[in-house]
Design an enzyme around this catalytic site. Sequence first.
Site, PDB file in Angstrom:
ATOM      1  N   ASP A  63       0.913  -1.115   0.019  1.00 56.43           N
ATOM      2  CA  ASP A  63      -0.034   0.034  -0.003  1.00 56.43           C
ATOM      3  C   ASP A  63       1.009   1.145  -0.013  1.00 56.43           C
ATOM      4  OD1 ASP A  63      -3.240   0.594   0.857  1.00 56.43           O
ATOM      5  OD2 ASP A  63      -1.800   2.130   1.155  1.00 56.43           O
ATOM      6  N   ASN A 120     -12.935  -2.826   2.319  1.00 63.98           N
ATOM      7  CA  ASN A 120     -13.898  -1.771   2.299  1.00 63.98           C
ATOM      8  C   ASN A 120     -14.689  -1.656   1.102  1.00 63.98           C
ATOM      9  OD1 ASN A 120     -12.775  -0.796   4.639  1.00 63.98           O
ATOM     10  ND2 ASN A 120     -11.001   0.272   3.718  1.00 63.98           N
ATOM     11  N   VAL A 129     -10.615   3.356  -3.724  1.00 61.90           N
ATOM     12  CA  VAL A 129     -10.072   2.887  -5.071  1.00 61.90           C
ATOM     13  C   VAL A 129     -11.209   1.982  -5.566  1.00 61.90           C
ATOM     14  CG1 VAL A 129      -8.393   1.800  -6.284  1.00 61.90           C
ATOM     15  CG2 VAL A 129      -7.658   3.374  -4.506  1.00 61.90           C
ATOM     16  N   HIS A 133     -10.154  -4.871  -3.470  1.00 63.77           N
ATOM     17  CA  HIS A 133      -8.994  -5.200  -2.931  1.00 63.77           C
ATOM     18  C   HIS A 133      -8.906  -5.607  -1.280  1.00 63.77           C
ATOM     19  CE1 HIS A 133      -9.976  -0.798  -2.777  1.00 63.77           C
ATOM     20  NE2 HIS A 133      -9.075  -1.110  -1.513  1.00 63.77           N
ATOM     21  N   HIS A 135      -7.043  -5.673   1.904  1.00 64.57           N
ATOM     22  CA  HIS A 135      -5.949  -5.391   2.887  1.00 64.57           C
ATOM     23  C   HIS A 135      -5.249  -6.105   3.688  1.00 64.57           C
ATOM     24  CE1 HIS A 135      -6.823  -0.785   2.150  1.00 64.57           C
ATOM     25  NE2 HIS A 135      -8.015  -1.160   1.937  1.00 64.57           N
TER      26      HIS A 135
END
Length: 147
Positions: A63, A120, A129, A133, A135
């Site tokens: 990240d 998220n 974004v 994805h 995390h």
Amino acid sequence: MTRWDEKQARLRAFLTRGAVGDLTVALLRSLAKMSPCIFCKIIQGESPGAILYRDEQATAFHDAHPAAPVHILIVPNRHIVSVNELEPGDEPLIGRLFSVARQLAQQEGIQESGYRLIVNTGAHGGQTVPHLHLHLIGGQRMRHPMG
Ligand code: 5GP
Ligand code: ZN
């Protein structure tokens, strides 16, 4: 209202009403489609950034603004906006994202100490974004509570 405000209001009305309004919306939509997704660019190697893992389905990279000593993003190679766009056929892909997370947690030496996996979704989820994805965050004790 100043003359400038009035001009702006007239322009906004012109651009958003009727046939011109439809044209404006169509133009903005096609511009949004043309603007490349930052994660797609990283996956395709067009944007700098160390790739930590790559296979035919998923890619992982650091990240850009790490929230902890270990902060890795694991993404599908296909452009999927969010969990909301997943289809039943994507279930093996989701499994792969988790397997990659487990593998990277081991590689980064945080498997035993523990870590957090976060996805998220949408505005309230804090997604910034629009490319799905996962995390992988660790290397320090996570804070509670969430939300
Ligand atoms: P989200 O808020 O959507 O769940 O997470 C997006 C994450 O992507 C953020 O943690 C942010 O730091 C990271 N990010 C945004 N732009 C870039 C970029 O260009 N490169 C990398 N490596 N990470 C990015
Ligand atoms: Zn993308």
